[in-house]
Scaffold this active site. Structure first.
Site, PDB file in Angstrom:
ATOM      1  CG  ASP A  96      -2.890   9.913   6.597  1.00 15.09           C
ATOM      2  OD1 ASP A  96      -2.854   8.689   6.867  1.00 15.09           O
ATOM      3  OD2 ASP A  96      -3.200  10.262   5.518  1.00 15.09           O
ATOM      4  CE1 TYR A 130      -7.202   1.066   5.370  1.00 20.67           C
ATOM      5  CE2 TYR A 130      -5.827   0.807   3.683  1.00 20.67           C
ATOM      6  CZ  TYR A 130      -6.062   1.039   4.775  1.00 20.67           C
ATOM      7  OH  TYR A 130      -4.967   1.468   5.714  1.00 20.67           O
ATOM      8  CD  GLU A 190      -3.191   0.602   0.393  1.00 20.06           C
ATOM      9  OE1 GLU A 190      -3.348  -0.611  -0.010  1.00 20.06           O
ATOM     10  OE2 GLU A 190      -3.777   1.553   0.087  1.00 20.06           O
TER      11      GLU A 190
END
Lengths: 390, 262
Positions: free
Chosen positions: B57, B171, B46
């Site tokens: 993030d 995911y 990834e």
């Protein structure tokens, strides 16, 4: 989501999956309560008796004489908290309360939205956390102190340029981890759906009142309505009252910072290109690759690289016109207006007044223009003293 | 190029998927690290292209994005990097990217150029299934797999739609939050895997917060088809800046350790 939150090609809700359920909940609650008689009565009561609505529409005779046409000032600076932001935080805070949330968070640039959220947090008994860029914490220390007095926790953000965009990044990240019990009170007509729609709704009393007031005062609609645009909430609030009156020109004034040609500005609609940022498609200050620029403005509340999607639509449709003015001219107007009227305007709102100064002598004497004085400038006295002492 | 389907089918254990930000801390070092991760046993990669405002993030990957951008990473260089990786070994490469970078490049062209670089799938962190139609035609045209995210607060009916639209894998985000190494595995992850397994045959790969071989094994034992490890590895880069050999060894050893646990 029940609605798509589109304004033409702009808007939408471009967020990570984890935030979708929270946005869906807020959208559903907003659609449920916005016309609910009890909610409306509660909010009207707060607007009137807590915040001081309606705010006056004032004919600024000395300033009008200076520029050579008739200028009416919508006095959002007189609203409790010192800026229009309170309209929105009372609305969203009440919504959070009705939804049973116990915690609220918000981002802030100039600190006005942070302060208005802290006030709402105290009023509604909600635990409050405010995310604020470290640069802004420094340049708006008075507001930081007021937020703390209201019981809010202020989280300084050092990432990036330490301004509004970084505060929103971290507020979104925090929200991601606390979506289940926390309501994010977004401060402007940007961000993912449903925020642009919700914030416009709660800011619409500005335009509705101004529309009634100007008719009562002058017997006719104004020729123009002028407001500053950072994210664009005060402008959307006052524009909303005149948007269907096609003969009323709408002017949004953006921060040209050090000058458009220097690249150091935050004039998104004037100089940006279309992109996707903080959950919405809008004009954006970015490089060719799509990396988002750090912006520059003397006014912390306008220091933001994106802008509300509805403004983007109004620009492309030609319904509103967007212009920009530079920091140095804003400082001059700050002094000029304060001396002429005895009203200290926020540096944000001074952008709108500066455009009027630049139109001096260009309009006929019977031209009527409403300028939205979105906030008072007490918070800016230190910055002005530093850049252009009395 | 190996497809996800072949990779999942060929293994009787969970697939190991390390994550790197392309160009962290610089292009050449990053390429060396990714190659050694493949050598150490990465089944799938990834890779992320750095963005100025990565809202999904946590601090570790934000810092990596800043290092990559400062070292001169661009989207074009990112595609070049992927080509060098897939030329080295035919492992499937999933890309993690923010929408504005794809949008500015031109969605259809980006998907086509990524395919030409040997990539397998593109996951856009800030594009939910509600707007999947903005990218699925480009993915189909480029013959790329699709990957979308499911989080612990995704309802079953929605998860079903996500599973149907994900041709590569789901995911699966282990926790409510942003990326970042965590000392304990979220207690949301096992029920989430079970929930997904009950409604779909699409492979389930779990990421966000997995930081040790033991945690990876717990996720695999709970039925995950793949384990994605990002921040823990990126932190090893941050901790060894200036010593490429130590950085490489620590990451390779960690990947071997996780792999043997799976």
């Amino acid at each position: 989501m029940i609605e798509k939150g589109r304004f033409g090609q702009f808007g939408g809700f471009y967020v990570p999956e984890v935030l979708i359920p929270a946005l869906e909940d807020i959208e559903a609650a907003f659609l449920h309560y916005k016309d609910d008689p009890k909610f409306v009565a509660d909010l009207d009561n707060l607007y009137k008796n807590y915040a001081g609505r309606p705010t006056p529409l004032y004919y600024a005779s000395r300033f009008s004489e200076y520029v050579g046409f008739r200028v009416y000032i919508k006095r959002e600076d007189l609203l409790h908290g010192g800026a229009h932001k309170t309209n929105n935080t009372l609305g969203q805070g009440l919504l959070a309360k009705y939804m049973g949330k116990k915690k609220i968070i918000a981002e802030t640039g100039a600190g006005q939205h942070g302060l208005a959220t802290a006030m709402a947090g105290a009023l509604f008994g909600l635990e409050t956390k405010i995310f604020m860029g470290a640069v802004d914490v420094e340049r708006q220390s008075v507001n930081v102190h007021k937020m703390k007095l209201c019981g809010a926790e202020v989280v300084p953000i050092t990432a990036g340029s330490g301004t509004l965009k970084d505060a929103i990044n971290d507020a979104l990240r925090y929200w991601t981890s606390h979506v289940e019990d926390t309501f994010y009170i977004f401060g402007t007509v940007c961000g993912p759906h449903p925020f642009p729609t919700i914030v416009k709704h709660f800011q619409s009393p500005i335009g509705k009142e101004a529309h009634e007031q100007v008719l009562k005062e002058t017997g006719s609609l104004p020729d123009m309505v002028v407001a500053c645009v950072g994210g664009g909430s005060n402008a959307m609030g006052i524009f909303s009252g005149f948007i269907d009156d096609k003969d009323v020109k709408l002017i949004g004034v953006e921060p040209a910072g050090h000058g458009l040609d220097t690249g150091e500005h935050a004039a998104t609609l004037v100089a940006g290109t279309i992109g996707i940022f903080h959950g919405a498609k809008s004009y954006l200050l970015q490089d060719k690759e799509g990396q988002v620029h750090e912006t520059e403005s003397i006014s912390a509340g306008l220091d933001y690289p994106a802008v509300g999607p509805e403004h983007c639509m109004l620009k492309d449709a030609g319904r509103a016109e967007y212009v920009s003015v530079e920091d140095k001219d804003v400082l001059d107007t700050f002094h000029l207006f304060t001396k002429l009227e005895g009203i200290i305007p926020a540096l944000e709102s001074t952008h709108a007044l500066t455009w009027l100064v630049q139109q001096k002598g260009k309009f006929s004497a019977d031209t009527t223009i409403i300028a939205n004085l979105s906030g008072r400038g007490d918070k800016d006295v230190g910055i002005v003293e530093e850049h252009s002492p009395v | 190029m190996a497809t996800y389907k072949e990779t999942f089918a060929s293994l009787d254990r969970a697939v190991l998927i390390p994550f790197f930000v392309i160009g962290d801390p610089d292009f050449d070092t990053s390429l060396g690290l990714v190659k050694s991760a493949i050598d150490a046993g990465a089944d799938v990669l990834e890779l992320g292209i750095a963005f100025s405002d990565p809202i999904a993030d946590g601090p570790t990957i934000q810092a990596a994005d800043i290092r990559a951008i400062k070292s001169g990473m661009t989207v074009d260089r990112g595609l070049e990097f992927i080509k060098l990786v897939t030329d080295y070994k035919p492992v499937p490469v999933g890309l993690l990217i923010y929408y504005n970078l794809v949008f500015q490049y031109g969605t259809e062209k980006f998907f086509a150029d990524f395919k030409a670089a040997g990539g397998s799938s593109i996951l856009i962190a800030d594009l939910s299934i509600d707007d999947a139609d903005e990218v699925i035609p480009a993915a189909e045209k480029a013959e790329l797999e699709t990957v979308f995210m499911v989080t612990p607060n995704t309802r079953d009916d929605r998860a079903k739609i996500i599973a149907e639209k994900s041709t590569g894998f789901i995911y699966t985000v282990s926790t409510l939050g942003v990326t970042g190494a965590r000392s304990a595995l979220s207690d949301m992850v096992k029920p989430l895997i079970a929930r997904l397994k009950a409604i779909t045959d699409t492979p389930v790969c779990v990421g966000f917060g997995i930081s040790s071989a033991d945690q990876a094994k717990q996720v695999a034992d709970a039925g995950a088809d793949g384990v994605i490890i990002g921040s823990k590895i990126v932190k090893m880069i941050e901790n060894n800046l200036g010593d490429i050999a130590a950085m490489t060894k620590e990451i390779s050893d960690f990947i071997k350790e996780v792999k043997s646990a799976l």
